[in-house]
Structures are given as C-alpha cells and as structure tokens.
Enzyme design. Sequence first.
Site, mmCIF file in Angstrom:
data_model
loop_
_atom_site.group_PDB
_atom_site.id
_atom_site.type_symbol
_atom_site.label_atom_id
_atom_site.label_comp_id
_atom_site.label_asym_id
_atom_site.label_seq_id
_atom_site.Cartn_x
_atom_site.Cartn_y
_atom_site.Cartn_z
ATOM 1 N N GLY A 114 -8.637 55.230 169.164
ATOM 2 C CA GLY A 114 -8.551 53.826 169.553
ATOM 3 C C GLY A 114 -9.365 53.530 170.787
ATOM 4 C CB SER A 115 -9.297 50.598 172.987
ATOM 5 O OG SER A 115 -7.954 50.512 173.447
ATOM 6 C CE LYS B 215 -5.226 46.556 178.157
ATOM 7 N NZ LYS B 215 -5.268 45.103 177.808
ATOM 8 C CD GLU C 289 -11.998 62.399 168.194
ATOM 9 O OE1 GLU C 289 -13.116 61.876 168.375
ATOM 10 O OE2 GLU C 289 -11.812 63.622 168.275
ATOM 11 C CB CYS D 35 -15.433 54.399 167.093
ATOM 12 S SG CYS D 35 -15.061 55.783 165.993
#
Length: 458
Positions: free
Chosen positions: A165-166, A168, A187, A225
């Site tokens: 994911g992100s 953040k 990742e 991504c």
Amino acid sequence: MSQCEKDLEELRETFKSGKTREESWRRTQLKNLLRLLEEKEDDIFKALKQDLGKHHVEAYRDEAKLPIAAFPSSAELVPEPLGLVLIISSWNFPFGISLEPLIGAIAAGNVVVLKPSEQAPASSSVLAKTISTYLDNKAIKVIEGDNSVGDKLLQQKWDKIFFTGSTKVAKIVMAAAANHLTPVTLELGGKCPVIVDALTSSWDKNIAMKRILAGKFGTCAGQACIGIDYILVEKTYANELVQLIKDAIPKTFGENPKESHSISRIINRTHFLRLKNLLDEPKVKASIVYGGSTDEDNLFIEPTVLLDPPLKAAIMTEEIFGPLLPIITLDKIEDSIEFINARPKTLTIYAFTKDEALKKKIISRTSSGSVVFNDTIIQYAVDTLPFGGVGQSGFGRYHGKFSFDTFSHEKTVARRSFLTDIWFRYPPWNNKSLQLFRSAYRYDYLSVVLITLGLKKA
C-alpha cells in the site's frame, strides 16, 4: 549544524560519490581492518581484560575462526514457519497481491489472516467466500472491513506482517509492529520513472511505444505501483517522442478510448477526484499536450500526456495511479541519473536504450527495487525473480521461492558427537593454548599436532 549532523552529511556525500561501490576500495578497507586486528591485538586484549576480565587466550578463541575446534561436526539450515501471519493487500491488484504472499505463507507452514482492500469490495468478497470454502478455515481466514478493522488487526500480536500500500499507511503498520517487535515486509512503490533514449529505428520506436503505453495506460498497469509515473527524455528528442505517443494512443486504444476495454476505470470517486485535482492545477493544465478530458459519472479519465509540468506540482511529487503521463525534458539523457537520485528511491526504473554505457551507469549509480531495460511490467510477472522495493519503496521481497523465504525462519541446526574433542578449547589458559589457537586459525594443522606432541615449542 552539530558535529553529528556534519558527520552524517560527510558520509552521505561519500556514498553519493560512488567511492564505496568500487571493488578496490572495499578490498583496501577489509585488508586494513585485518591489519588493525593484527597490529592492535595487545590493545584489544587489554581492553577486554579491563572491561570483562577476559583472559587473552579466551579472547583469541572467541574472536577467531576455528574450524578445527568444531571438528568433527555438521550443520544445516532448517526452514521453519514464523507462525501467525497478517497479509494486508491492495486494491489495484486485489487477487495477485493477496494470493502471491498467501501462497508463500502457506507453503512455509504458517497460519494466515488475509485482509483484502475494502476499496475493491467485489474482489474482497470473492476472496472471502472462496478461500473459506477451498482452504482450511481453521488455519487461513479472510477478514473484510474498512480502516477500523485494519486498525484492530494491527493491535494484535503477529509473527509477521506483509503489507502492500501507501507510504502513509506503511508508517502506521510499522509503528504497530514495533510494539511487539514483529518483522514486517513492506511493498510500497514510489514514482517509477522511464528513461527514454533517442531511438532511431522505426521498429524500435514502434515496440517501445507499445511497451510504454502498456506500462502506463494498460488495464493492469494504469493504477499499479509498478506502472510508469513519468518519462525522462533529452530536450532534442522530446517533440519526436511526444508525437510518437500521440500517434500510438489511438492505434492502441482506438479513436474513442472511453469505449476501449483495454483501459481500466478509476477505482472509485475519491481517486477520480484526486486525479482530476492533479490536472486542475493551472500550470499543470497548461502543460497538457494530449487528452485531459474526464467523465466523473463513468470514472473515466482520457489518456493524458503532459510536457514539462512544474516539478513541485503534486503530479510530480505524488504517485499518480492513473492515466496521466508527464514527460520531463533534460539537457542530456545522462542527467536522468541525477534527477532520479534527487528523489526518493523507487520500486522500478525503466529505461529504453541501446547504449550499453548508459545501462551500466543506471545500474551502478541508481538505487531501486529493480531495473528493466526496453520493456515494462515484466519483472512482476517472472516468479523466478524476487520482487520488492528498497528504501522508501519498501523492503523485503517475494514471488516464487522468495515468498517461501519471506515467511520462513532459517534455523541453524548444528550436530556434534561425544567421540572426539579439542582439549585446548577449554581453560586453564596458557601460552601453549594460545599457540595452538594461532596455528589452528591459520589452518596450520601440522603445527597443532607438533605442539600437542611437544615436538614444537609454544
């Protein structure tokens, strides 16, 4: 600036210079380290005696590599499962990013909780229904839900967390994992650049355009991504490249891309508005050279090409995850290396070039999870290659055997019999013991025998 900050800055500059990558530098430093141990042996012995009360013979024994002292013996690495694993997957590859790590976790012998992304609800539902039907529900569970469910899961104690994911959210995952010292694989992605060198052959240009368009606007890559974020090109070649892309888009996706089934729709309205806001910045909108139309009702954004948008604009600082393709021009193509190095490390660098010298520079002077020459996306599809990031694009790797390794601990198992032993391993210590250790350390086994038999003085 404090002395500590000055020291760190000096270290960064030294690393940036490329000196530490040179084999000659590494060899010299290692030889000097060995010389330090040899020339400062007495100082080391005295310090260990002062701090720990350690006899100098025992100190030599503990610091030296002594294969004879362990003879005869055997050892092996035995992979064992980590235990209870949490896999948090992403919406842009809802099945692949869920099942790839799940396969590795199961193969390694773990029990698993899979938390699919709530942003792909249909895919999440299919995963929950099918996995509970086909797999052992007492060992493998799918837990659906929004961020609050994810937060509750992160509060539990896990033996491994695998997150896609992100950045953040990754910080939240790591903070939660730290409470239990849980190992984490992240990742994340980053802004994947494409370096496009001047191509002269019509065939090369045609193939390159197909691969670039697939890596940016294709159904699988448009919101991935590993998809292309921007292109770096030499100024003298920029106009030709823009025209090549303009000509290739209709050939690939038709005159009306909205009717094409080869371009994915935006995942939801939130992401659609985020992308629209990227384009609506005045200076960004002024840089559009192709496309730019949007359809909120159908969550569709036309393939859009931008030439030299502001580098500080959000479109150049945030991951795009959509069909927006900025092209950044440079004085010369070699400047792409400095451009990339000035930004956070990315998951992948793509480069279209036949210049072998440029390829070597990209490999040796940049850092990324992977480098792909003259194609896009293929590094994700090959399960014999590890897939993962570095630095801000994540850490840890998976795919194929590497997924098994990620969810395993290689336990060292050493075996020794009672039949033989090396007597000088044990106190009381004396000069004879030290000489035996020195001889064994140098693989001088004849001297070991002669000293033991009293035929050579210690």
